[in-house]
Motif scaffolding. Sequence first.
Motif, mmCIF file in Angstrom:
data_model
loop_
_atom_site.group_PDB
_atom_site.id
_atom_site.type_symbol
_atom_site.label_atom_id
_atom_site.label_comp_id
_atom_site.label_asym_id
_atom_site.label_seq_id
_atom_site.Cartn_x
_atom_site.Cartn_y
_atom_site.Cartn_z
ATOM 1 N N THR A 81 49.933 60.885 28.255
ATOM 2 C CA THR A 81 49.789 59.905 29.328
ATOM 3 C C THR A 81 49.686 58.528 28.691
ATOM 4 O O THR A 81 48.754 58.249 27.933
ATOM 5 C CB THR A 81 48.558 60.193 30.192
ATOM 6 N N ALA A 82 50.683 57.699 28.963
ATOM 7 C CA ALA A 82 50.783 56.379 28.339
ATOM 8 C C ALA A 82 50.956 55.330 29.425
ATOM 9 O O ALA A 82 51.951 55.354 30.161
ATOM 10 C CB ALA A 82 51.967 56.340 27.373
ATOM 11 N N ASP A 83 49.964 54.451 29.536
ATOM 12 C CA ASP A 83 49.987 53.381 30.540
ATOM 13 C C ASP A 83 50.270 53.927 31.943
ATOM 14 O O ASP A 83 51.040 53.348 32.714
ATOM 15 C CB ASP A 83 51.015 52.313 30.152
ATOM 16 N N GLY A 84 49.666 55.069 32.247
ATOM 17 C CA GLY A 84 49.739 55.622 33.588
ATOM 18 C C GLY A 84 50.912 56.537 33.859
ATOM 19 O O GLY A 84 50.987 57.149 34.924
ATOM 20 N N VAL A 85 51.839 56.654 32.910
ATOM 21 C CA VAL A 85 52.996 57.541 33.052
ATOM 22 C C VAL A 85 52.765 58.774 32.184
ATOM 23 O O VAL A 85 52.334 58.658 31.031
ATOM 24 C CB VAL A 85 54.299 56.838 32.631
ATOM 25 N N SER A 86 53.042 59.957 32.718
ATOM 26 C CA SER A 86 52.839 61.200 31.977
ATOM 27 C C SER A 86 54.168 61.727 31.454
ATOM 28 O O SER A 86 55.156 61.799 32.191
ATOM 29 C CB SER A 86 52.185 62.256 32.871
ATOM 30 N N TYR A 87 54.173 62.099 30.178
ATOM 31 C CA TYR A 87 55.362 62.626 29.510
ATOM 32 C C TYR A 87 55.071 64.061 29.087
ATOM 33 O O TYR A 87 54.071 64.326 28.411
ATOM 34 C CB TYR A 87 55.708 61.783 28.283
ATOM 35 N N VAL A 88 55.945 64.977 29.463
ATOM 36 C CA VAL A 88 55.756 66.395 29.171
ATOM 37 C C VAL A 88 56.905 66.865 28.294
ATOM 38 O O VAL A 88 58.080 66.672 28.635
ATOM 39 C CB VAL A 88 55.715 67.224 30.468
ATOM 40 N N GLY A 89 56.569 67.493 27.160
ATOM 41 C CA GLY A 89 57.620 67.979 26.279
ATOM 42 C C GLY A 89 57.062 68.403 24.935
ATOM 43 O O GLY A 89 55.850 68.555 24.764
ATOM 44 N N PRO A 90 57.923 68.582 23.947
ATOM 45 C CA PRO A 90 57.511 69.118 22.648
ATOM 46 C C PRO A 90 56.850 68.070 21.752
ATOM 47 O O PRO A 90 57.152 66.876 21.834
ATOM 48 C CB PRO A 90 58.836 69.587 22.035
ATOM 49 N N ASP A 91 55.975 68.551 20.885
ATOM 50 C CA ASP A 91 55.318 67.694 19.895
ATOM 51 C C ASP A 91 56.164 67.686 18.622
ATOM 52 O O ASP A 91 55.847 68.333 17.627
ATOM 53 C CB ASP A 91 53.911 68.229 19.602
ATOM 54 N N ASN A 92 57.253 66.933 18.666
ATOM 55 C CA ASN A 92 58.160 66.870 17.517
ATOM 56 C C ASN A 92 58.580 65.440 17.190
ATOM 57 O O ASN A 92 59.574 65.223 16.502
ATOM 58 C CB ASN A 92 59.402 67.731 17.776
#
Length: 241
Positions: A81-92
Amino acid sequence: MIFVFSDFGVNGPYSGTMRSVVMRHAPDVPICDLMCDAPDRNPKAASYLLAALTREFQAGDVVLAVVDPGVGSARQGLVVTADGVSYVGPDNGLFEMIIRRAEKVSIKVIDWMPDDASASFHGRDIFAPVAAWVATDQAFASHPIALDARFGPAQDWPDELAEVIYVDPYGNLMTGLSARSLDEKITINAHIVSGARTFSDVSEGSAFHYRNSIGLCEVAVNCGRADKLMGAVIGSTVGVN
């Protein structure tokens, strides 16, 4: 809104099936295909490109981002979650530039996984449901981690990448550099190009660099293809003179 960013392309079942899972779990949330031709199996290049696209997002949006050559390995899944936007995906490293450029960031590791999850399609079976649940404020198994616990190698990547990170359908070359002064010259594979404001400011067949619509330095040929002229591909080095 849920945005989808992937390297799946338009052929085959991958984009459609992942999108269908999101729609089934969050039928009332609008979904937008931001990109389905992100740099192929290249989380590093995709990280700079995704970060340049944040102008399209608003607080509360969810970005389902899948460029995942390590699918099925020990790599973790994240909700950033960065500046109110959520990002979903791999830790790569895919979210490295998002994390680095944000003012406020938190990271959670996804602990949830269905028993029948495919080892080769976490985008459909893990990340798509989680993105839908984040968008609809539903709970799922996760735990927070410190920022420095994210994918280690990506933390050494430069703030700007002096490489081609995307070749668009017209053969234009997006770079991982922010837009340069028009007085500067750009070099790709021994081709030296000057800056211009836009295509109509140069003659047909002329190469130039310019500030593209997302603020990156892009190299193009008016009514031609910069990739063919310069023999450039994703990963080609960009020099600034």
